[in-house]
Design a protein around this motif. Structure first.
Motif, PDB file in Angstrom:
ATOM      1  N   ALA A 102      -3.416   9.119  -2.444  1.00 49.45           N
ATOM      2  CA  ALA A 102      -3.228   7.660  -1.686  1.00 49.45           C
ATOM      3  C   ALA A 102      -4.579   7.395  -1.343  1.00 49.45           C
ATOM      4  O   ALA A 102      -4.971   6.142  -1.208  1.00 49.45           O
ATOM      5  CB  ALA A 102      -2.522   8.259  -0.325  1.00 49.45           C
ATOM      6  N   GLU A 103      -5.363   8.307  -1.145  1.00 45.13           N
ATOM      7  CA  GLU A 103      -6.890   7.878  -0.728  1.00 45.13           C
ATOM      8  C   GLU A 103      -7.557   7.151  -1.862  1.00 45.13           C
ATOM      9  O   GLU A 103      -8.370   6.348  -1.595  1.00 45.13           O
ATOM     10  CB  GLU A 103      -7.589   9.018  -0.355  1.00 45.13           C
ATOM     11  CG  GLU A 103      -7.234   9.482   1.183  1.00 45.13           C
ATOM     12  CD  GLU A 103      -7.887  10.721   1.578  1.00 45.13           C
ATOM     13  OE1 GLU A 103      -8.124  11.067   2.651  1.00 45.13           O
ATOM     14  OE2 GLU A 103      -8.184  11.700   0.715  1.00 45.13           O
ATOM     15  N   ASN A 144      -6.112   3.627  -1.993  1.00 46.43           N
ATOM     16  CA  ASN A 144      -6.662   2.765  -1.042  1.00 46.43           C
ATOM     17  C   ASN A 144      -8.022   2.172  -1.538  1.00 46.43           C
ATOM     18  O   ASN A 144      -8.028   0.937  -1.026  1.00 46.43           O
ATOM     19  CB  ASN A 144      -6.572   3.715   0.267  1.00 46.43           C
ATOM     20  CG  ASN A 144      -5.511   4.171   0.910  1.00 46.43           C
ATOM     21  OD1 ASN A 144      -4.659   3.470   0.606  1.00 46.43           O
ATOM     22  ND2 ASN A 144      -5.544   5.090   1.745  1.00 46.43           N
ATOM     23  N   ARG A 181       0.858  -1.134  -0.141  1.00 44.90           N
ATOM     24  CA  ARG A 181       0.142  -0.007   0.032  1.00 44.90           C
ATOM     25  C   ARG A 181       0.943   1.169   0.070  1.00 44.90           C
ATOM     26  O   ARG A 181       0.706   2.044  -0.734  1.00 44.90           O
ATOM     27  CB  ARG A 181      -0.999   0.142   1.126  1.00 44.90           C
ATOM     28  CG  ARG A 181      -1.718   1.422   1.557  1.00 44.90           C
ATOM     29  CD  ARG A 181      -2.306   1.314   2.801  1.00 44.90           C
ATOM     30  NE  ARG A 181      -2.968   2.277   3.126  1.00 44.90           N
ATOM     31  CZ  ARG A 181      -3.462   2.555   4.499  1.00 44.90           C
ATOM     32  NH1 ARG A 181      -3.099   1.689   5.476  1.00 44.90           N
ATOM     33  NH2 ARG A 181      -4.053   3.688   4.912  1.00 44.90           N
ATOM     34  N   PHE A 182       1.977   1.069   0.936  1.00 44.19           N
ATOM     35  CA  PHE A 182       2.706   2.363   0.856  1.00 44.19           C
ATOM     36  C   PHE A 182       3.708   2.678  -0.351  1.00 44.19           C
ATOM     37  O   PHE A 182       3.939   3.618  -0.579  1.00 44.19           O
ATOM     38  CB  PHE A 182       3.499   2.425   2.395  1.00 44.19           C
ATOM     39  CG  PHE A 182       2.579   2.632   3.262  1.00 44.19           C
ATOM     40  CD1 PHE A 182       1.556   3.479   3.502  1.00 44.19           C
ATOM     41  CD2 PHE A 182       2.636   1.473   4.371  1.00 44.19           C
ATOM     42  CE1 PHE A 182       0.709   3.501   4.724  1.00 44.19           C
ATOM     43  CE2 PHE A 182       1.921   1.648   5.622  1.00 44.19           C
ATOM     44  CZ  PHE A 182       0.962   2.468   5.860  1.00 44.19           C
ATOM     45  N   TYR A 240      -5.655  11.049   7.358  1.00 39.78           N
ATOM     46  CA  TYR A 240      -4.670  11.790   6.476  1.00 39.78           C
ATOM     47  C   TYR A 240      -4.918  13.313   6.951  1.00 39.78           C
ATOM     48  O   TYR A 240      -6.143  13.701   7.119  1.00 39.78           O
ATOM     49  CB  TYR A 240      -4.708  11.562   5.147  1.00 39.78           C
ATOM     50  CG  TYR A 240      -4.387  10.182   4.771  1.00 39.78           C
ATOM     51  CD1 TYR A 240      -3.259   9.883   4.282  1.00 39.78           C
ATOM     52  CD2 TYR A 240      -5.615   9.305   4.687  1.00 39.78           C
ATOM     53  CE1 TYR A 240      -3.026   8.673   3.974  1.00 39.78           C
ATOM     54  CE2 TYR A 240      -4.902   7.994   3.868  1.00 39.78           C
ATOM     55  CZ  TYR A 240      -3.899   7.698   3.691  1.00 39.78           C
ATOM     56  OH  TYR A 240      -3.510   6.560   3.072  1.00 39.78           O
ATOM     57  N   HIS A 244       2.986   6.952  -6.556  1.00 38.23           N
ATOM     58  CA  HIS A 244       2.087   8.207  -7.035  1.00 38.23           C
ATOM     59  C   HIS A 244       3.072   9.281  -6.702  1.00 38.23           C
ATOM     60  O   HIS A 244       2.875  10.390  -7.407  1.00 38.23           O
ATOM     61  CB  HIS A 244       1.051   8.042  -6.322  1.00 38.23           C
ATOM     62  CG  HIS A 244      -0.108   9.150  -6.724  1.00 38.23           C
ATOM     63  ND1 HIS A 244      -0.688   9.168  -7.626  1.00 38.23           N
ATOM     64  CD2 HIS A 244      -0.527  10.022  -5.748  1.00 38.23           C
ATOM     65  CE1 HIS A 244      -1.449  10.408  -7.802  1.00 38.23           C
ATOM     66  NE2 HIS A 244      -1.273  10.877  -6.655  1.00 38.23           N
ATOM     67  N   ASN A 245       3.496   9.564  -5.510  1.00 36.45           N
ATOM     68  CA  ASN A 245       4.010  10.694  -4.960  1.00 36.45           C
ATOM     69  C   ASN A 245       5.199  11.297  -6.005  1.00 36.45           C
ATOM     70  O   ASN A 245       5.310  12.272  -6.661  1.00 36.45           O
ATOM     71  CB  ASN A 245       4.692  10.449  -3.826  1.00 36.45           C
ATOM     72  CG  ASN A 245       5.496  11.736  -3.108  1.00 36.45           C
ATOM     73  OD1 ASN A 245       6.668  11.260  -2.906  1.00 36.45           O
ATOM     74  ND2 ASN A 245       5.248  12.892  -3.027  1.00 36.45           N
ATOM     75  N   SER A 298      -0.601  14.304  -3.100  1.00 38.73           N
ATOM     76  CA  SER A 298      -0.120  13.070  -2.699  1.00 38.73           C
ATOM     77  C   SER A 298      -0.975  12.276  -1.769  1.00 38.73           C
ATOM     78  O   SER A 298      -1.419  11.217  -1.938  1.00 38.73           O
ATOM     79  CB  SER A 298       1.222  12.980  -1.927  1.00 38.73           C
ATOM     80  OG  SER A 298       2.357  13.767  -2.764  1.00 38.73           O
ATOM     81  N   THR A 326       5.417   7.880   6.204  1.00 35.73           N
ATOM     82  CA  THR A 326       3.986   7.693   5.370  1.00 35.73           C
ATOM     83  C   THR A 326       3.260   9.080   5.514  1.00 35.73           C
ATOM     84  O   THR A 326       3.593   9.945   6.165  1.00 35.73           O
ATOM     85  CB  THR A 326       3.215   6.359   5.798  1.00 35.73           C
ATOM     86  OG1 THR A 326       2.245   6.942   6.828  1.00 35.73           O
ATOM     87  CG2 THR A 326       3.910   5.298   5.686  1.00 35.73           C
ATOM     88  N   CYS A 365       2.707   1.776  -3.227  1.00 31.99           N
ATOM     89  CA  CYS A 365       2.188   2.585  -4.338  1.00 31.99           C
ATOM     90  C   CYS A 365       1.801   3.964  -3.910  1.00 31.99           C
ATOM     91  O   CYS A 365       1.804   4.855  -4.865  1.00 31.99           O
ATOM     92  CB  CYS A 365       0.650   1.867  -4.214  1.00 31.99           C
ATOM     93  SG  CYS A 365       0.431  -0.020  -4.788  1.00 31.99           S
ATOM     94  N   HIS A 366       1.737   4.441  -2.794  1.00 33.07           N
ATOM     95  CA  HIS A 366       1.684   6.076  -2.290  1.00 33.07           C
ATOM     96  C   HIS A 366       3.048   6.577  -2.949  1.00 33.07           C
ATOM     97  O   HIS A 366       2.982   7.777  -3.364  1.00 33.07           O
ATOM     98  CB  HIS A 366       1.289   5.983  -0.921  1.00 33.07           C
ATOM     99  CG  HIS A 366      -0.020   5.656  -0.426  1.00 33.07           C
ATOM    100  ND1 HIS A 366      -0.249   5.504   0.790  1.00 33.07           N
ATOM    101  CD2 HIS A 366      -0.960   4.859  -1.034  1.00 33.07           C
ATOM    102  CE1 HIS A 366      -1.405   5.085   0.957  1.00 33.07           C
ATOM    103  NE2 HIS A 366      -1.898   4.432  -0.071  1.00 33.07           N
TER     104      HIS A 366
END
Length: 524
Positions: free
Chosen positions: A511-512, A515, A197-198, A465, A204-205, A507, A453, A200-201
């Motif tokens: 991330a949301e 998810n 999950r992180f 967040y 994207h960032n 970012s 994160t 992927c975050h």
């Protein structure tokens, strides 16, 4: 170039080897640099010391003093042709290397010998340098002998270099080095299902928010670590993203990478196709493009490696760790990088944050430091020592580089915090920042990245967040506060710029959205 540290008596054969190398270059009169030494004039250019005369003795026949008798000069030795002399010296060199290789193979090091592994890797590096420096002099047969000894030694020290996909390959280390695409650079992220999950975050960032166009490799320990559906999802997050299974390139027999994501990280850097590796932890967040470091950081460009400090906390809490560090490093002179390590010298708990590690594998010395970090992450070594003494992979990097005498660069500051000013006081406290992050700057002291994160506090709430507003560097670590946050105080809080807040806000939004898409995966 490598600078060989003073070795103990059991490594005397290595000293003889170095003398053989120097003698060879000295006699040949080659215009070479080798290690810390430069070519010096050969024996033929040195002045001969005058012969000492014998004291005068009386002449028994006349009673007069006679002229001192001078010893007759020895007959000149037949001179070897230059090519023959050089060939003989090279054979002597190869013989010394062969004997040292046999010694290493027949006397393997136990997991506790961190310093001796550093010594052996330095010696291995000197042979690789000899191979490169004398490439135009060695015959084909001599080159084969030298390469064979380098490979035998590497396999004995680092058995993981064998490629399981090529079981009959006789030169796995040479092939591993050739697999690094010349002049390439890119981002490497080690991931498994739990950290996916992180991962992927941060992709994207980097790719979609900061618009970095560096290629990305997601490295995993094996099929169980990151199944095909996960890998397909990661590749679809942007352009020029690929996945790499580490144990298809290095032998997992001595590693068991699927049991430890921290252990995967140094091997992710090693097996990556990139020469310049920006090794990113899945929990990292960037405020600037990662390539900014490769393009502008003078320290990194000078040494080929850049590491980041952790928070200064827990002073005096890790006495056994510090005693062990000092014992391992007691065989060496203190380097400039070690002398500025406040955690090491003042007894704080941890020296480094391994959320971002940057290494240039095209430099031999840097590669040797990386190999030591990999050795520290082998299953038995990490179980008995590395992870017993350290917190995961945090301190393997600088430690391995110090033990191989490899130059590297530290960031200018110890870690700060990205978060919020203290809202619980009667009035807002602008000299205290709270947050569950570890913040780092570039050479211009601008916020570069942080670990922890995008969540407000991943240890407390896995879905909450909020865009940070402030950050602080060089303050005093205050420890945990209400809500499980850490805090830093004593300096003026710095406002995040509108651009920095925009990066974090976008970012978080990404991330949301990710998810929701990631709900179909088992992230554990």
């Amino acid at each position: 170039m490598l600078i060989l540290a003073p070795l103990r008596s059991r490594f005397a054969i290595a000293v003889i080897l170095w003398l053989s190398i120097l003698l060879l270059i000295w006699h040949r009169g080659a215009s070479l640099q080798f290690g810390p030494w430069k070519h010096q004039p050969g024996p033929s250019t040195l002045k001969q010391a005058p012969a000492q005369s014998q004291p005068s003795q009386p002449d028994n026949r006349t009673g007069a003093k006679s002229e001192p008798k001078r010893p007759s000069p020895p007959p000149p030795a037949p001179k070897k042709p230059p090519a023959a002399a050089a060939s003989a010296e090279i054979e002597q060199l190869l013989s010394s290397i062969s004997k040292t290789t046999s010694y290493f193979v027949n006397d393997p090091l136990p997991p506790s010998h961190f310093n001796k592994m550093g010594e052996r890797l330095q010696i291995l590096g000197s042979w690789i340098e000899a191979r490169e420096a004398l490439s135009g002099t060695l015959t084909t047969s001599q080159k084969e002998k030298l390469v064979d000894q380098i490979e035998r030694t590497t396999i004995s020290l680092l058995p993981f270099v064998r490629n399981p996909s090529l079981p009959k390959e006789t030169r796995p280390f040479d092939n591993l080095r050739r697999s690094f695409n010349k002049g390439s650079r890119g981002i490497v992220i080690a991931s498994n299902k739990k950290s996916f999950r992180f991962a992927c975050h941060v992709i994207h960032n980097i790719r979609n928010v900061l618009k970095s166009d560096l290629p990305i490799e997601v490295v995993h320990g094996g099929e169980n670590d990151l199944p095909p559906s996960y890998r397909k999802f990661a590749v679809g997050l942007g352009t020029n993203i690929t996945t790499v299974e580490a144990k298809k390139i290095v032998d997992d027999k001595h590693l068991e990478l699927e049991k430890s994501l921290s252990a995967v990280k140094p091997f992710a850097a090693l097996v990556s196709s990139f020469e310049q590796v920006v090794l990113v932890d899945a929990e990292s967040v960037f405020l600037q493009k990662p390539e900014a470091i490769l393009d502008t950081h003078t320290g990194y460009k000078s040494t080929g490696a850049l590491f980041f400090h952790d928070h200064l906390y827990g002073k005096g809490d890790k006495k056994e760790r510090h005693a062990w560090w000092r014992k391992c490093l007691s065989y060496y002179e203190t380097t400039s990088t070690l002398s500025r390590c406040r955690a090491f010298n003042q007894g704080f708990a941890e020296e480094a944050d391994s959320g971002l590690v940057i290494v240039d594998k095209s430099r031999l010395s840097t590669l040797l430091g990386l190999l030591h970090a990999c050795w520290q992450s082998m299953r038995r070594v990490r179980a008995e020592w590395t992870y017993t003494m350290n917190d995961g992979d945090k301190d393997i990097w600088w430690f391995g580089f110090e033990l191989t005498r490899t130059k590297f660069t530290w960031e200018n500051h110890y870690a700060g915090v990205v978060g919020w000013t203290d809202q619980n006081a009667d009035q807002i406290n602008h000299t205290k920042v709270i947050g569950s992050t570890t913040a780092h700057t570039d050479e211009s002291d601008k916020l570069l990245w942080y670990s922890g994160t995008l969540l407000v506090n991943k240890a407390v709430n896995a879905t909450l967040y909020e865009t940070p507003t402030h950050w602080m560097i060089d303050g005093d670590w205050q420890g945990a506060v209400e809500g499980g946050h850490a805090s830093i105080a004593g300096k003026d809080a710095i406002d995040l710029t509108p651009d920095e807040q925009k990066v974090l806000r976008e970012s978080i939004e990404g991330a949301e959205q990710l998810n929701v898409r990631l709900q179909k995966f088992t992230l554990s």
